[in-house]
Design an enzyme around this catalytic site. Structure first.
Site, mmCIF file in Angstrom:
data_model
loop_
_atom_site.group_PDB
_atom_site.id
_atom_site.type_symbol
_atom_site.label_atom_id
_atom_site.label_comp_id
_atom_site.label_asym_id
_atom_site.label_seq_id
_atom_site.Cartn_x
_atom_site.Cartn_y
_atom_site.Cartn_z
ATOM 1 N N ASN A 218 0.770 -1.391 -0.053
ATOM 2 C CA ASN A 218 0.076 0.093 -0.129
ATOM 3 C C ASN A 218 0.939 1.310 0.088
ATOM 4 O O ASN A 218 2.144 1.231 0.208
ATOM 5 C CB ASN A 218 -0.990 -0.109 1.246
ATOM 6 N N PHE A 331 -4.464 3.219 14.518
ATOM 7 C CA PHE A 331 -4.918 4.329 13.332
ATOM 8 C C PHE A 331 -6.001 3.778 12.671
ATOM 9 O O PHE A 331 -6.026 2.590 12.687
ATOM 10 C CB PHE A 331 -3.511 4.559 12.573
ATOM 11 N N LYS A 345 -13.403 -0.094 16.025
ATOM 12 C CA LYS A 345 -11.871 -0.489 16.185
ATOM 13 C C LYS A 345 -11.495 -0.645 17.526
ATOM 14 O O LYS A 345 -10.945 -1.233 18.102
ATOM 15 C CB LYS A 345 -11.010 0.449 15.179
ATOM 16 N N LYS A 349 -10.352 -3.880 19.113
ATOM 17 C CA LYS A 349 -9.091 -4.356 19.183
ATOM 18 C C LYS A 349 -8.485 -3.968 20.779
ATOM 19 O O LYS A 349 -7.293 -3.920 20.831
ATOM 20 C CB LYS A 349 -8.176 -3.298 18.139
HETATM 21 O O1 C5P Z 1 -8.446 -2.772 10.876
HETATM 22 P P1 C5P Z 1 -7.697 -1.798 10.242
HETATM 23 O O2 C5P Z 1 -6.772 -2.298 9.540
HETATM 24 O O3 C5P Z 1 -8.274 -0.589 9.822
HETATM 25 O O4 C5P Z 1 -6.895 -1.092 11.707
HETATM 26 C C1 C5P Z 1 -5.822 -0.203 11.737
HETATM 27 C C2 C5P Z 1 -5.018 -0.231 12.926
HETATM 28 O O5 C5P Z 1 -4.976 -1.774 13.152
HETATM 29 C C3 C5P Z 1 -3.742 0.340 12.688
HETATM 30 O O6 C5P Z 1 -3.374 0.659 13.785
HETATM 31 C C4 C5P Z 1 -2.852 -0.770 12.205
HETATM 32 O O7 C5P Z 1 -1.583 -0.632 12.571
HETATM 33 C C5 C5P Z 1 -3.633 -1.999 13.149
HETATM 34 N N1 C5P Z 1 -3.393 -3.295 12.416
HETATM 35 C C6 C5P Z 1 -2.768 -4.416 12.963
HETATM 36 N N2 C5P Z 1 -2.708 -5.415 12.393
HETATM 37 C C7 C5P Z 1 -3.310 -5.804 11.168
HETATM 38 C C8 C5P Z 1 -4.072 -4.461 10.574
HETATM 39 C C9 C5P Z 1 -3.991 -3.348 11.341
HETATM 40 O O8 C5P Z 1 -2.231 -4.132 13.947
HETATM 41 N N3 C5P Z 1 -3.465 -6.801 10.456
#
Ligand code: C5P
Length: 411
Positions: A218, A331, A345, A349
Site C-alpha cells: 500500500n 490508526f 476498532k 482491538k
Molecule cells: O482494522 P484496520 O486495519 O483498519 O486497523 C488499523 C489499525 O490496526 C492500525 O493501527 C494498524 O496498524 C493496526 N493493524 C494491525 N494488524 C493488522 C491490521 C491493522 O495491527 N493486520
C-alpha cells in the site's frame, strides 16, 4: 523549581546557554530566541559571527541577554581568546540559530577560525543547530551529508520548516519557530517529559509476497510513524520503531527494527511488547497475504492467474488481548463512516485511542505531509484536530499517550 511572577514554571533557571548567531536573514529571530531563553531563567551568552552582525546588531542581543556579546576573537580585551574555552566549559548547552550552510560545513569539517567555531570545538556539552537557508542550499547533498554526519556525532538538530523563504523561493529552509527551538533546549537540558517511558511504534506499509519479485502493498510513506518515533525520542522516551520498507532516514536515537511482511511485523512487535508501556500502531499492515508464496518467479504464460489470499493476524487486536495496563493506540484510515469504524476498532482491538483520518480529504492520509485527524477514546471522548503537519499531529498523540499513562497510574 523556580516559579515566575505569573506563576509560570521557569525550567531553565540556573542553566548557562550560549546562543551562536550566524549570518542568515533569520538572524533577526535570534533576538526572540535570546529573550525567550532569558525569560525561562537561563543565563544567556551570545556569540555572533562577522556575517551575523550585518543582519542584527550586537547591542540588541547584549541588551536582551544582559551579558556582553562576543563578536571578535582578537578584539580587546584579549582575554576572549581563553574565554571561549571557559565559556564552553561553563555552558550547559550551545544553540546555533540560525545555522547557515557555512557554519554547518565548518563544524562538520572541524574548522575553528572564529569565536563561534572555536567555542563549538571546545564544547563538551550538547550543541543544538537550527539550520536556516535557501531551499536549494538546504537540499544540497553536501549540506545534507554534513547534517547527517553531525547528527551521527551527537549534535542535535531542529529541522527547518517548509514555507515561503526570504529569498523568494518556497520550500524547506525556514528556521524552526523560536518556540520550537526553546522547547528543544528544554528537552535537551531537562531530559524531556517522556523520560523513563518505553514506546513501541510501528510505521510504514507491509509487503505480502506473491513470488520472490512481486508483492501486495500500500502507499504508506511511514511519515506518521517516523514523526512519532523521532519526537518521542527527542522528548526523552526510549523508542523501538518496527518499520516496513520506507524511503525515510531512521530517526536519531531510536532502535529501528526493519521488517517486510505482516507476519514479520507481528513477530517483532510481540518480541518487544513486554518491555514497553505503550504501543502506537501507525503502520499500514496488509490485511491479507497470498495463501502461498511461490518459491520461483511466476512466468507470464497463462492469460489469467487467480490469487488466493488469506487473512493476516490483526497485530493490534492480539496485543489488546493481553494489554494489562499498557496504553494501546491504533490508526484508522477510512474512506467513509469514519466515526462508526473508529469506535468499532476501539472495541474490537481493545485500544485506548484510535487516531482516525478520512483519506479522501485533501491533505490527509497516505503519502501526505499533513493530516487532519479525529481522536476517539475508549471512554467515549472525541477530539477533532485541524489540518496539521504530521510532526505536530505526532506531538499531540504523544501528549495524549502521556495523559493516558498518567491517569492510569492515578486511577
Ligand atoms: O482494522 P484496520 O486495519 O483498519 O486497523 C488499523 C489499525 O490496526 C492500525 O493501527 C494498524 O496498524 C493496526 N493493524 C494491525 N494488524 C493488522 C491490521 C491493522 O495491527 N493486520
Amino acid at each position: 523549581m523556580a516559579v515566575g511572577k505569573a506563576g509560570e514554571r521557569k525550567l531553565l533557571t540556573g542553566k548557562c546557554i550560549i546562543v551562536g548567531v550566524t549570518g542568515g536573514i533569520a538572524a533577526y529571530k535570534s533576538a526572540e530566541l535570546v529573550r525567550g531563553l532569558v525569560k525561562e531563567g537561563a543565563d544567556v551568552h551570545v556569540i555572533m559571527t562577522a556575517a551575523a552582525q550585518e543582519f542584527i546588531t550586537p547591542l540588541t542581543l547584549q541588551t536582551l541577554s544582559r551579558n556582553p556579546v562576543i563578536t571578535d576573537m582578537f578584539a580587546p580585551p584579549s582575554r576572549w581568546e581563553v574565554e571561549h574555552v571557559a565559556l564552553a566549559d561553563r555552558a550547559d548547552l550551545l544553540v546555533i540559530a540560525p545555522a547557515t550552510a557555512n557554519i554547518i560545513g565548518k563544524i562538520a569539517a572541524g574548522i575553528a577560525d572564529d569565536m563561534l567555531t572555536t567555542t563549538v570545538m571546545a564544547m563538551t556539552g550538547p550543541v543544538l543547530l537550527a539550520p536556516a537557508m535557501n531551499v536549494h542550499m538546504y537540499e544540497n547533498p553536501v549540506v545534507q551529508r554534513n547534517l547527517r554526519l553531525l547528527q551521527e556525532l551527537g549534535y542535535h538538530i531542529v529541522e527547518p520548516e517548509e514555507g515561503p523563504l526570504a529569498c523568494g523561493y518556497s520550500g524547506k529552509g525556514r528556521m524552526a519557530p523560536v518556540e520550537k527551538i526553546i522547547a528543544r533546549c528544554r528537552e535537551i537540558l531537562t531530559g524531556g517529559d517522556l523520560q523513563g517511558l518505553s514506546l513501541l511504534i510501528t510505521a510504514g506499509p507491509t509487503r505480502e509476497y506473491i513470488d520472490p519479485v512481486r508483492f501486495i502493498s500500500n502507499p504508506s510513506s511511514g511519515r506518521m510513524g517516523y514523526a512519532l518515533a523521532e519526537r518521542a525520542a527527542q522528548r526523552g522516551a526510549e523508542v523501538i520503531l518496527v518499520t516496513g520498507p520506507v524511503a525515510l532516514a531512521p530517526p536519531a536515537g531510536v532502535k529501528v527494527v526493519q521488517v517486510e511482511s505482516a507476519l514479520e511485523m507481528q513477530a517483532a512487535v510481540e518480541e518487544y511488547f513486554p518491555a514497553v508501556q505503550a504501543v502506537i500502531m501507525a503502520a499500514a499492515v496488509g490485511d491479507y497475504r497470498p495463501a502461498v508464496k511461490e518459491e520461483k518467479k511466476i512466468k507470464k504464460e497463462k492469460d489469467e492467474v487467480v490469487l488466493r489470499l488469506v487473512k493476516n493476524p490483526d497485530i493490534l487486536a492480539g496485543l489488546g488481548e493481553k494489554k494489562g495496563d499498557k496504553v494501546l493506540v491504533g490508526f484508522a484510515a477510512e474512506t467513509h463512516q469514519l466515526a462508526e469504524y473508529a469506535r468499532r476498532k476501539l472495541r474490537e482491538k481493545k485500544a485506548d485511542l484510535i487516531v482516525a483520518n478520512d483519506i479522501t480529504n485533501p491533505g490527509s492520509g497516505f503519502g501526505t505531509l499533513t493530516n487532519a485527524v479525529r481522536l476517539f477514546y475508549a471512554d467515549g471522548r472525541e477530539e477533532e484536530l485541524p489540518l496539521m503537519k504530521k510532526e505536530d499531529v505526532a506531538e499531540v498523540i504523544l501528549d495524549r499517550v502521556l495523559e493516558l499513562l498518567k491517569s492510569r497510574k492515578v486511577g
